[in-house]
Each structure stands twice: as C-alpha cells, then as structure tokens.
Design a protein around this motif. Sequence first.
Motif, PDB file in Angstrom:
ATOM      1  N   LEU A  89     -11.595  -3.951   6.499  1.00 32.92           N
ATOM      2  CA  LEU A  89     -10.478  -4.875   6.740  1.00 32.92           C
ATOM      3  C   LEU A  89     -10.398  -5.218   8.232  1.00 32.92           C
ATOM      4  N   SER A  90     -10.429  -6.530   8.512  1.00 31.32           N
ATOM      5  CA  SER A  90     -10.211  -7.007   9.881  1.00 31.32           C
ATOM      6  C   SER A  90      -9.615  -8.395   9.760  1.00 31.32           C
ATOM      7  N   ALA A  91      -9.110  -8.898  10.862  1.00 30.11           N
ATOM      8  CA  ALA A  91      -8.536 -10.242  10.848  1.00 30.11           C
ATOM      9  C   ALA A  91      -9.576 -11.246  10.348  1.00 30.11           C
ATOM     10  N   ALA A  92     -10.849 -11.012  10.720  1.00 31.36           N
ATOM     11  CA  ALA A  92     -11.893 -11.967  10.365  1.00 31.36           C
ATOM     12  C   ALA A  92     -12.160 -11.975   8.854  1.00 31.36           C
ATOM     13  N   THR A  93     -12.325 -10.754   8.258  1.00 35.86           N
ATOM     14  CA  THR A  93     -12.627 -10.718   6.821  1.00 35.86           C
ATOM     15  C   THR A  93     -11.452 -11.278   6.020  1.00 35.86           C
ATOM     16  N   PHE A  94     -10.236 -11.014   6.491  1.00 35.90           N
ATOM     17  CA  PHE A  94      -9.051 -11.503   5.794  1.00 35.90           C
ATOM     18  C   PHE A  94      -8.975 -13.030   5.853  1.00 35.90           C
ATOM     19  N   ALA A  95      -9.171 -13.549   7.055  1.00 29.08           N
ATOM     20  CA  ALA A  95      -9.091 -15.001   7.239  1.00 29.08           C
ATOM     21  C   ALA A  95     -10.160 -15.706   6.414  1.00 29.08           C
ATOM     22  N   ALA A  96     -11.352 -15.090   6.317  1.00 29.04           N
ATOM     23  CA  ALA A  96     -12.450 -15.715   5.584  1.00 29.04           C
ATOM     24  C   ALA A  96     -12.066 -15.934   4.117  1.00 29.04           C
ATOM     25  N   ASP A 111       0.871  -1.185   0.000  1.00 30.92           N
ATOM     26  CA  ASP A 111       0.000   0.000   0.000  1.00 30.92           C
ATOM     27  C   ASP A 111       0.902   1.227   0.000  1.00 30.92           C
ATOM     28  N   ASP A 112       0.494   2.274  -0.732  1.00 33.95           N
ATOM     29  CA  ASP A 112       1.365   3.451  -0.796  1.00 33.95           C
ATOM     30  C   ASP A 112       1.143   4.375   0.395  1.00 33.95           C
ATOM     31  N   HIS A 113       0.139   4.099   1.236  1.00 33.63           N
ATOM     32  CA  HIS A 113      -0.188   4.973   2.361  1.00 33.63           C
ATOM     33  C   HIS A 113       0.416   4.358   3.628  1.00 33.63           C
ATOM     34  N   GLN A 114       1.508   4.968   4.127  1.00 39.92           N
ATOM     35  CA  GLN A 114       2.272   4.354   5.235  1.00 39.92           C
ATOM     36  C   GLN A 114       1.419   4.130   6.496  1.00 39.92           C
ATOM     37  N   PRO A 115       0.607   5.130   6.932  1.00 41.49           N
ATOM     38  CA  PRO A 115      -0.198   4.897   8.149  1.00 41.49           C
ATOM     39  C   PRO A 115      -1.103   3.666   8.006  1.00 41.49           C
ATOM     40  N   PHE A 116      -1.640   3.471   6.778  1.00 42.98           N
ATOM     41  CA  PHE A 116      -2.502   2.310   6.604  1.00 42.98           C
ATOM     42  C   PHE A 116      -1.701   1.018   6.724  1.00 42.98           C
ATOM     43  N   ARG A 117      -0.477   1.010   6.126  1.00 45.19           N
ATOM     44  CA  ARG A 117       0.361  -0.201   6.223  1.00 45.19           C
ATOM     45  C   ARG A 117       0.622  -0.531   7.696  1.00 45.19           C
ATOM     46  N   ALA A 118       0.892   0.526   8.477  1.00 45.34           N
ATOM     47  CA  ALA A 118       1.217   0.317   9.895  1.00 45.34           C
ATOM     48  C   ALA A 118       0.048  -0.337  10.635  1.00 45.34           C
ATOM     49  N   VAL A 119      -1.179   0.203  10.410  1.00 44.45           N
ATOM     50  CA  VAL A 119      -2.321  -0.326  11.152  1.00 44.45           C
ATOM     51  C   VAL A 119      -2.694  -1.726  10.648  1.00 44.45           C
ATOM     52  N   ALA A 120      -2.500  -1.945   9.352  1.00 41.88           N
ATOM     53  CA  ALA A 120      -2.794  -3.273   8.808  1.00 41.88           C
ATOM     54  C   ALA A 120      -1.832  -4.307   9.396  1.00 41.88           C
ATOM     55  N   ARG A 121      -0.563  -3.911   9.516  1.00 40.34           N
ATOM     56  CA  ARG A 121       0.442  -4.826  10.094  1.00 40.34           C
ATOM     57  C   ARG A 121       0.057  -5.177  11.550  1.00 40.34           C
ATOM     58  N   GLU A 122      -0.319  -4.106  12.295  1.00 44.50           N
ATOM     59  CA  GLU A 122      -0.678  -4.328  13.699  1.00 44.50           C
ATOM     60  C   GLU A 122      -1.865  -5.283  13.809  1.00 44.50           C
ATOM     61  N   LEU A 123      -2.862  -5.041  12.941  1.00 42.14           N
ATOM     62  CA  LEU A 123      -4.085  -5.845  12.951  1.00 42.14           C
ATOM     63  C   LEU A 123      -3.791  -7.310  12.633  1.00 42.14           C
ATOM     64  N   LEU A 124      -2.951  -7.519  11.620  1.00 45.25           N
ATOM     65  CA  LEU A 124      -2.672  -8.888  11.194  1.00 45.25           C
ATOM     66  C   LEU A 124      -1.768  -9.606  12.198  1.00 45.25           C
ATOM     67  N   GLU A 125      -0.789  -8.862  12.726  1.00 46.59           N
ATOM     68  CA  GLU A 125       0.112  -9.478  13.703  1.00 46.59           C
ATOM     69  C   GLU A 125      -0.652  -9.838  14.977  1.00 46.59           C
ATOM     70  N   ALA A 126      -1.640  -8.980  15.347  1.00 49.03           N
ATOM     71  CA  ALA A 126      -2.457  -9.274  16.525  1.00 49.03           C
ATOM     72  C   ALA A 126      -3.219 -10.579  16.337  1.00 49.03           C
ATOM     73  N   ALA A 127      -3.554 -10.869  15.064  1.00 44.99           N
ATOM     74  CA  ALA A 127      -4.311 -12.096  14.776  1.00 44.99           C
ATOM     75  C   ALA A 127      -3.382 -13.288  14.573  1.00 44.99           C
ATOM     76  N   GLY A 128      -2.065 -13.078  14.706  1.00 43.83           N
ATOM     77  CA  GLY A 128      -1.129 -14.196  14.652  1.00 43.83           C
ATOM     78  C   GLY A 128      -0.437 -14.387  13.319  1.00 43.83           C
ATOM     79  N   TYR A 129      -0.697 -13.486  12.342  1.00 47.03           N
ATOM     80  CA  TYR A 129       0.016 -13.595  11.062  1.00 47.03           C
ATOM     81  C   TYR A 129       1.429 -13.055  11.212  1.00 47.03           C
ATOM     82  N   VAL A 130       2.360 -13.590  10.442  1.00 51.76           N
ATOM     83  CA  VAL A 130       3.723 -13.058  10.448  1.00 51.76           C
ATOM     84  C   VAL A 130       3.890 -12.158   9.226  1.00 51.76           C
TER      85      VAL A 130
END
Lengths: 572, 112
Positions: B102-109, B5-24
């Motif tokens: 975007l959430s861990a749930a929608t991504f996992a689905a 993603d070209d928007h850094q703040p979004f990348r940061a929050v997406a990383r946090e969200l995915l890492e919280a759900a256990g993704y590496v």
Amino acid sequence: MASTAVAPSRGVTRDPVLLLPLVVAAGLAVGWLAVREHVSGPRIAADLALAWSLAAASLVVLERPRWRRPGLLLAATGFALLAADLEWATSHVLWTLGFVLEGLWAAFLVQLVLTFPEGRSWSGVARIAIVGAYTVTLGGQLVAAFVAPDARDVLSLASHPKAAHTVDRAQELAGAALALTVLVLVLQRGRAWRGPTRRTQEPLLLAAAATAVAGLVWLGWVTAADARVSTLETIARAVAVTIPLGIVAGISWSRIRQPQASELVVELRREAATTMRERLARALGDPTLDVAYRLPDARYVDADGRPLELPEGSERALTTVTTGGEEIAVLIHDPALLDDPALVESVRATAALVLENERLAAEVRSQLAEVRRSRGRIVAAADAERRRIERNLHDGAQQRLVTLSVVLGLEASRAHPAVARVLSRAQDEVEDAIAELRELARGIHPTLLRDEGLQPAVEALARRAPWPVTVQSTVRDRLPEAVELAAYFVVSEALTNIVKHASATKASVLLEREPATVRVTVTDDGAGGARIEPESGLAGLRDRLEALDATLSIASEAGQGTTVCAEFPCGS
Amino acid sequence: MLIVDDHQPFRAVARELLEAAGYVVAGEAADAAEALAAVAAESPDAVLLDVQLPDGDGFTVAKALEAPDGPAVVLISSREADDYGARVASSGARGFIPKSKLSAATFAALLE
C-alpha cells in the motif's frame, strides 16, 4: 427380561397335580346329578370327556413354569363346562347358577388364546375383546336371568319373554363380532412369529382360528335365522376342544423337534467356517438368536466388536454364559427355548469355551474400532490446531510486519535520499519476511481451501508451480473438512515432490466425485521411479488418509512419469 | 475517504500515508457494521476496505456498497489476492492491494 434361573415351584396353586382330584370330584358330582335327573348318557359322557381332557391338558401345560396362566385358564375352562351342566339340576338355585355360568367357558377360552403364552394380552384390541367376552357371557346371562320367563329362575325380577329374547339376540350378535375379532387377531399374530415360538404356538393358533370360524358360523347363522340351531352349537363346542389339544400338541411338537443335548455338543464343537452365532442358532432351532459378548468394562458387543444393547421386556429371553464365575456372553433368544431348561443349560455348558475365544476376538475388534476412532479424533484435533496457528500468524506477526512495511515505505518517500535508500532496503527485507510467513501459513492451513473449497485451492497451488499444471474437477459441492484438507495436502505434497525430483515439464491434477468416493489423481511426465519412502511427506500423509479410511497409491515406472492417487470414502 | 481495518496501528499509518498524498480522510471504521454506518453518514468518494473484519468479510461489505453513485472500493489484505481466488473479482471492488504494497501511488493507480 426373562431369566433362566427358575426356582422350583411350591404351594397348592403351583402344584398342578392337585387339580386332578378336584376336577375328577367335580366331574363325578355332575355325573351323579345327571344320572339322578335322567340326562341322556352320551351327553354326560361328552361333557365329562371334554372337562377331563381340558384338565389333563392343563396338567401338561402347567409343567412349563412360563405357561402357568394358560394352564390355569385351561383348568378353569374345564370347571366352567361342568358348572354349566348345573342346569340339569332340579334345585332352582343350582339351575340358576348353571344358567348364569352357561357361557363362561367360552370367555375363558378367548382369554386363554389372546394372552397366550405369556399371560399378557397381545394388544389393546385383544384386551378389549377379552373384556367383551366376559361381558357378553357372564354379564349377558346375568341380565337374561333377571327377565327369564323360566319358573326355576330364582333371580327373575319379572317374566318378560320379549326382553329375554332381545337379550339372547344381542348376546349372539356380540358373540359373532367377538369371534370375528379373535379370528383377525389370531391371523395377524400367526404372521409375526418365527423360530421356536412359531413351532410351539402354531397348533394353538390353527385351533383358535378354526374355533373362531365355527363360532362365527354358528352365531352368525343364529343371528340371521333368528332361531337356535343346536347342531351348529354342538359343532362349535367340538371344535373348541382343539384349543387344549393345540396347546399340548405345540409343546410336544417343539420337544420332538428340539435337538438332544448330546447332538448339540457335537454340532457346537464342529470346526466350521460359520460363526458361533450361526451354529447356536441352528443347534437351538432359533434363527433370531444373537450372541452379546461382554467386555471387561461391562459393555456388550457383537462378534465384530460393534456395540450392542441388551433388549428389555419379555419379547426376548437372555441366557448368561459364564466360565469360572465370570460372565463372558449373553445369548439373546426366543423365550420359548426356556420351556426346556435342560437344553439351554447344556448349550451354556458346551458353548462356554468357544464363546470365551470369540469374546476375546470381539474384544480385540472393539479395541481396534476404538483406536481407529481415536486416530480420527487426533487428526481432527491436529487440523483444528493448524487452523488456530494459521489464524494467529496472520492476525499477529503478519499484521504487524505489514504495518511496519507501510510505515517504512511512507518514511522512505519523504526522507532524505540517503536515508530513503536505507529505509527502502529495510522495507524489502520486511517484504521478504512477510512472503515467507505467508508461505508458511499457507502450508499450515490454506485460507482459500477453508473459504472456497478444494478446487479453487488446488488451482491456486497449480498457479504457483514452475511449469503448467492443468486442473480438472468434477467436485461441485464442498466436502467434509477433513477430506478437503487431506486431498489438498496430497496434491500439494505430490506437486512439491515433482518439483524436487521428477524433472517434469508439466503435470495434471484430477479431482473426481463418485457417488460414494472422492478420488484425487496427480500425474506428471517426469522420470518416474518414485515410491513412498518411510519418513517421507507421502508416508506421513498415508497415516492421515488411513484415519479417514482412505487409500494412497503411487504408480511410477522408470521413464513413464508418476501417478499419485488417493481415494476417500465419502458419500454425497 | 474512509479507512476500514480492525488493526488500529495500520489505520493510523494508512491515514498518514493518504493524507500526505493529499487525500481527505473523513473517517475510520474497525468493523463491517461501523463501515456501513460511516459510508451512510459521510458519503465518501472512496473506501479502503480490509478483507478480514471481526464481524464479516470485506467482500460482503463491498457488495453492499456497490451502487452507481456509491464509493469506489479498494480492498486490502495482509494476504495476497491469490489466497482469495475468484472472490476479489466478483466483489464489485475497484481493485485489490496487498497491505504491504500500500502506497499513495498504488492507491491512486486503482482509482483512476
């Protein structure tokens, strides 16, 4: 560029009447010589008649300022004929001079024909033919003089009968080739002309063609038979006389057929449905005539206001029409019309008033065209601005709100349940804001239209309608951006109106691609009775459509549903 | 996994969200070129791919990554799938998530 302003001619060479005593004196001298040398009477009479008629013809031609070169060449031909008669002299020097100048008259005639009437050669081939004619006649005779087995020849280096014979044959062969070239050039030339030029020059072309044929027969025969044929030579000389006659005939003919100034006034003032251009063309007998109206900003336009470039070069002549010292129009016409300056002058005087009116009309048309172009540019600029705003909304506010929404969702998922509820509500609000923003951006400039074209964008519109909308399309390729956007807005506005007013249960959209047009039709089964209100969305769209020369119509009988139809001119 | 993603703040929050759900999260990329380089270097199992990139669009990148052993691609955008018509379906991506959803749930689905 030819001009009507022709200054009165002065000077000896420019006063043709001075030629008269000269050619008479030369003729008398040759006549005296012939009598002294006992040349036969008819032969003297024939040569004098030919030389003097050439001189007389040159006087007629030299009266036309534009035809100075042809006139002088005619006179030169007369003198050259007399010079050839010096061969009658017993004086060896005079005889040799006559021998060398024997064929020069023919070269003069070739140049006269192939440079008629402007004095410039018709083409590169014509130029080569002219140079060839001088080489064969003057150069050939000079070479012949070096080897001639004649005792009177003062230039003779060695009496060499065989070489002299070869030079003769070579001259005849080259002469025949030149005659053929001239014939072909003349026939080509004759096909290219029309209007007054044709009228003035046709007799000369006929004469030149006849002379070329006669010369071809004579020289061809001589070459083939390898013997002199004096009868054919006499015939060729006699036919050559038709060239000066042709020139004079052309001039007189065009004069007879050109209308008098008084008739012109009547013709031009006649109230008629025809344009001034047509009336002028008819009055002057020049179908190629054009009128260029001068605008205040010094540009030229035709009667419809379309820009026009004034031609350069001598192919076309320009006559300026003025009123009160101000240039209002330029007549673009055949240079042959300038042969009668009085005629053009009377047209200029008579036509000025009418042309002034037409010029004002042309100016208005030109301004109208400019306004239309500028309206198109304004719409295009507005579209570019819409695009920029959509992009800014998407890249700026929307992007940040989206990130905020995800952050709120993430925090809600790991917060204390009470806090999570507050965060979730906040996220819902942000979601709504994003949805509204997206709707706004779509209305400003739809992404799908830009990326995928009209049909997918219209199908997306149809999917968002509250009742079924069928979309049919024969548009296969992408259309110009302005057309796609306008067509999309027509569908969007029509569907919005149906939702607001029509109490419809279904609607259909038809996108049709014809070879030269694109038609967009939106039909519903609602209450009907709709019309394009001023200040409404459709009225605003009509302005956008008119900038594209498109039309917008609405058919909406009460109880019969409504059909909105837009048609765009659009070549495929 | 990889986040593009070209928007850094979004990348940061997406990383946090995915890492919280256990993704590496193995890496991040800001444009199409970086994304292709990162996939080649890290061989992620999944890519979260923004449709609008400064040097091209996500559909093209998704097409380029399509391979039997390639990563599972999930497209994201601040626009809706409807704004892109048939391009989402023809891109070869596993699915599409509007960014705000975007959430861990929608991504996992989508990855299942």
